[in-house]
Design a protein around this motif. Structure first.
Motif, PDB file in Angstrom:
ATOM      1  N   GLN A 187      -9.539   2.040   9.225  1.00  0.00           N
ATOM      2  CA  GLN A 187      -9.352   1.934   7.777  1.00  0.00           C
ATOM      3  C   GLN A 187     -10.298   0.868   7.241  1.00  0.00           C
ATOM      4  O   GLN A 187     -10.434  -0.214   7.825  1.00  0.00           O
ATOM      5  N   GLU A 232       0.813  -1.207   0.000  1.00  0.00           N
ATOM      6  CA  GLU A 232       0.000   0.000   0.000  1.00  0.00           C
ATOM      7  C   GLU A 232       0.855   1.270   0.000  1.00  0.00           C
ATOM      8  O   GLU A 232       0.635   2.172  -0.802  1.00  0.00           O
ATOM      9  N   THR A 258      -8.981  -5.752   9.291  1.00  0.00           N
ATOM     10  CA  THR A 258      -9.442  -6.558  10.417  1.00  0.00           C
ATOM     11  C   THR A 258      -9.866  -5.647  11.579  1.00  0.00           C
ATOM     12  O   THR A 258     -10.636  -6.081  12.439  1.00  0.00           O
ATOM     13  N   GLU A 304      -3.454 -10.795  16.043  1.00  0.00           N
ATOM     14  CA  GLU A 304      -3.483 -11.460  14.730  1.00  0.00           C
ATOM     15  C   GLU A 304      -2.063 -11.770  14.258  1.00  0.00           C
ATOM     16  O   GLU A 304      -1.089 -11.206  14.742  1.00  0.00           O
ATOM     17  N   GLY A 310      -3.688  -9.406   8.125  1.00  0.00           N
ATOM     18  CA  GLY A 310      -3.897 -10.454   9.121  1.00  0.00           C
ATOM     19  C   GLY A 310      -4.463 -11.681   8.425  1.00  0.00           C
ATOM     20  O   GLY A 310      -5.244 -11.564   7.483  1.00  0.00           O
ATOM     21  N   ALA A 319       1.377  -6.331   2.909  1.00  0.00           N
ATOM     22  CA  ALA A 319       0.801  -5.052   3.361  1.00  0.00           C
ATOM     23  C   ALA A 319       0.100  -5.229   4.706  1.00  0.00           C
ATOM     24  O   ALA A 319      -0.990  -4.714   4.929  1.00  0.00           O
ATOM     25  N   SER A 320       0.749  -6.002   5.576  1.00  0.00           N
ATOM     26  CA  SER A 320       0.240  -6.177   6.947  1.00  0.00           C
ATOM     27  C   SER A 320      -1.135  -6.833   7.027  1.00  0.00           C
ATOM     28  O   SER A 320      -1.926  -6.520   7.916  1.00  0.00           O
ATOM     29  N   ARG A 354     -10.303 -14.190   4.157  1.00  0.00           N
ATOM     30  CA  ARG A 354      -9.273 -13.894   3.146  1.00  0.00           C
ATOM     31  C   ARG A 354      -8.664 -15.175   2.587  1.00  0.00           C
ATOM     32  O   ARG A 354      -8.318 -15.231   1.406  1.00  0.00           O
TER      33      ARG A 354
END
Ligand code: ARG
Length: 258
Positions: free
Chosen positions: A146, A43, A150, A213, A103, A100-101, A108
């Motif tokens: 955001q 991102e 999560t 996470e 979790g 991009a971090s 997903r």
């Protein structure tokens, strides 16, 4: 004539199916090696994990992925996109890997294949009012997060929250707290820590974890050989001290999953 039309139609359909199938065709590790570089998407708005210093993409995950590419014996090319575009682009074979971090979640994992986690963390509650620290304290409060994260999913689960305001970037969710438009902001613990240090005058205080996470990179669903190569590279940098060095540079601690 009718037969001709039907045949043309069938041909067009077959062509469309082929296109759809090839679009979903992820590059194998052999393809990537032949090409010489892995295409990695992130991102670039989530310091200190992935962000821009001027025009330069940097951060813990950027350095980690570059070190992993070196272990895999390939060069890398970065793509920076909005958070919500990242996993979707894997399906369209627009890049090989996303870091991009994200979790690891069941939801997903239906759409992408996760690698082993490259760090462990969780969502924390940040507020200016020191009385807002725990999930219970969110009762009747307005929270910023955001979108697509999560943090959003977990705040939604908290009973009696007054409103969850979503933002395209985590930095906008933070700005909403700083300018007093929300009572609390939920984000990653290390992002929060860095934000608090960077804005000592902002009056933000870090409360409890809302959830924990495991954070991993992702590849196209089913591209397990590539995930395997990434896992090997991650294990190699964790074994040879590279991971620890990068982690301590950004966080003063080793944030790998224990
Ligand atoms: N860890 C959270 C999630 O999995 C947030 C990730 C946000 N990443 C970013 N690059 N903005 O949804």
């Amino acid at each position: 004539m009718n037969l001709f039309k039907a045949a043309a139609k069938a041909l067009a359909l077959a062509f469309a199916l082929c296109l759809a199938a090839s679009g979903a065709q992820a590059r194998s590790f052999d393809d990537i090696k032949k090409d010489g570089k892995i295409i990695i998407a992130t991102e670039g708005q989530f310091a200190p994990f992935n962000f821009f210093q001027g025009s330069k993409l940097t951060g813990f995950e950027v350095e980690l992925a570059e070190a992993m590419a070196a272990k895999m014996g390939v060069k890398f090319e970065w793509k920076a996109l909005s958070f919500d575009a990242l996993l979707a682009g894997l399906r369209q074979d627009r890049w090989d890997m996303v870091i991009a971090s994200h979790g690891i979640t069941d939801e997903r994992a239906k759409a992408v294949t996760f690698t082993n986690p490259h760090y462990c963390s969780g969502g924390v509650i940040i507020a200016k009012d020191p009385a807002i620290r725990t999930a219970k304290d969110l009762t009747g409060k307005v929270i910023s997060v955001q979108i697509g994260t999560t943090y959003f999913e977990n705040v939604k689960k908290v009973a009696d929250v007054k409103e969850v305001k979503t933002f395209p970037n985590d930095t906008d969710a933070r700005a909403a707290l700083l300018t007093g438009r929300v009572d609390a902001w939920v984000t990653d613990r290390f992002v929060a820590k860095a934000s608090l240090e960077a804005n000592p005058a902002g009056g933000m205080k870090m409360g409890d974890f809302l959830f924990v996470e495991r954070i991993a990179s992702a590849v196209t669903k089913g591209n397990s050989p590539l995930a395997g190569e990434i896992n090997k590279a991650l294990a190699a940098i964790q074994a040879d001290g590279t991971y620890e060095k990068i982690s301590k540079k950004w966080f003063n601690e080793d944030i790998r999953c224990k």
